[in-house]
Scaffold this active site. Structure first.
Site, PDB file in Angstrom:
ATOM      1  N   LYS A  52      34.690  98.491 -51.214  1.00  0.00           N
ATOM      2  CA  LYS A  52      34.865  97.935 -49.868  1.00  0.00           C
ATOM      3  C   LYS A  52      34.908  99.123 -48.919  1.00  0.00           C
ATOM      4  O   LYS A  52      35.862  99.902 -48.915  1.00  0.00           O
ATOM      5  CB  LYS A  52      36.145  97.117 -49.773  1.00  0.00           C
ATOM      6  CG  LYS A  52      36.401  96.543 -48.388  1.00  0.00           C
ATOM      7  CD  LYS A  52      37.603  95.609 -48.422  1.00  0.00           C
ATOM      8  CE  LYS A  52      37.871  95.070 -47.033  1.00  0.00           C
ATOM      9  NZ  LYS A  52      38.734  95.969 -46.240  1.00  0.00           N
ATOM     10  N   GLY A  89      45.251  92.925 -39.275  1.00  0.00           N
ATOM     11  CA  GLY A  89      46.682  92.665 -39.229  1.00  0.00           C
ATOM     12  C   GLY A  89      47.172  91.961 -37.983  1.00  0.00           C
ATOM     13  O   GLY A  89      48.369  91.721 -37.845  1.00  0.00           O
ATOM     14  N   THR A 108      47.598  90.904 -45.013  1.00  0.00           N
ATOM     15  CA  THR A 108      48.819  90.801 -44.217  1.00  0.00           C
ATOM     16  C   THR A 108      49.288  89.363 -44.057  1.00  0.00           C
ATOM     17  O   THR A 108      50.496  89.095 -44.085  1.00  0.00           O
ATOM     18  CB  THR A 108      48.600  91.431 -42.829  1.00  0.00           C
ATOM     19  OG1 THR A 108      48.087  92.756 -42.987  1.00  0.00           O
ATOM     20  CG2 THR A 108      49.892  91.485 -42.040  1.00  0.00           C
TER      21      THR A 108
END
Length: 257
Positions: free
Chosen positions: A96, A157, A207
């Site tokens: 990633k 987030g 998150t």
């Protein structure tokens, strides 16, 4: 089933492994989510030294596909080096790819991202690029050799959910055959339903689960939401209309004069 670089997975939820209250909560959340793929920051865990070793042992016990990431990298050179280290540690060509360009928004540096993607694809990596919803950047990443795209829907987030549905719809329409995974900005299961109803192939979360009051319960809620959104997309939801449309047929209705 979802196919990513020739590998089939049954779950459309990818789960990050950072910031959970405890290793036990992480393990329970992974099981509750039914995810097949876990993302891991090599740099973050290696910085923890001894604890990092315990973490990797837990991940091995969970027996999921590992998607290492280059979180914390700010240049193409850093990202490429981290990817090569991750390949050695996890014995996978999956990566990633994150190259952060702005400290406050954590927005990708798309120029460095494309540069790093080209280098890694040429070296046999199977790259999952964290990118924006910009179509030109997406084209460049595909030209570099990426066969999956991971656009954000809001800053990492932030939990704000999809901020630009028009852009997300455009990306889905422009690349109908490319696996698209929404990465970053999802905060609630309803956000996941929204992007899955647009025809996105999967959602990556961290998150939103790790920071929830009950991470295990939230992992299960997201798993159900993602499946529901995907099923809704396949079932052909109604498009919004400007005018009311009666649900009861007029034919056969009694007429009084």
């Amino acid at each position: 089933m979802l196919t990513l670089y020739g590998r089939e997975v049954s779950s459309r939820l990818l789960l990050g492994t950072a910031r959970y209250p405890s290793p036990a909560v992480l393990a329970d959340a992974v099981r509750a989510s039914n995810t097949d793929i876990l993302t891991i920051s090599l740099r973050r865990e290696m910085a923890g030294a001894k604890k990092g070793g315990q973490f990797f042992e837990l991940i091995r016990e969970l027996d999921r596909h590992i998607l290492p990431n280059t979180a914390g990298c700010h240049t193409a050179k850093e990202a490429v080096l981290t990817a090569k280290m991750a390949r050695e540690v996890f014995r996978t060509d999956w990566i990633k790819l994150e190259v952060i360009g702005h400290h406050d928004t954590l927005q990708p540096d798309v120029f460095a991202l494309v540069e790093a993607a080209k280098i890694l694809c040429d070296e046999g990596f199977e790259v999952f690029p964290y990118t924006t919803d910009d179509l030109v950047v997406a084209e460049k990443l595909l030209e570099a050799g990426c066969r999956v795209l991971m656009p954000w829907c809001a800053p990492i987030g932030s939990a704000m959910g999809p901020l630009n549905l028009t852009a997300l719809k455009s990306m889905r329409a422009r690349f109908p055959e490319v696996p698209l995974i929404v990465d970053a900005g999802i905060g609630r299961p309803s956000h996941a339903v929204t992007v899955m109803e647009l025809g996105y192939d999967a959602v990556l979360l961290n998150t939103a689960v790790a920071g929830a009051g009950d991470p295990v319960g939230m992992a299960e809620a997201f798993a159900r939401a993602i499946e529901a959104g995907h099923q809704a997309y396949l079932s052909g939801p109604l498009e919004p209309r400007d005018m009311a449309v009666p649900s009861t047929p007029v034919i056969g209705t009694a007429v009084f004069s």
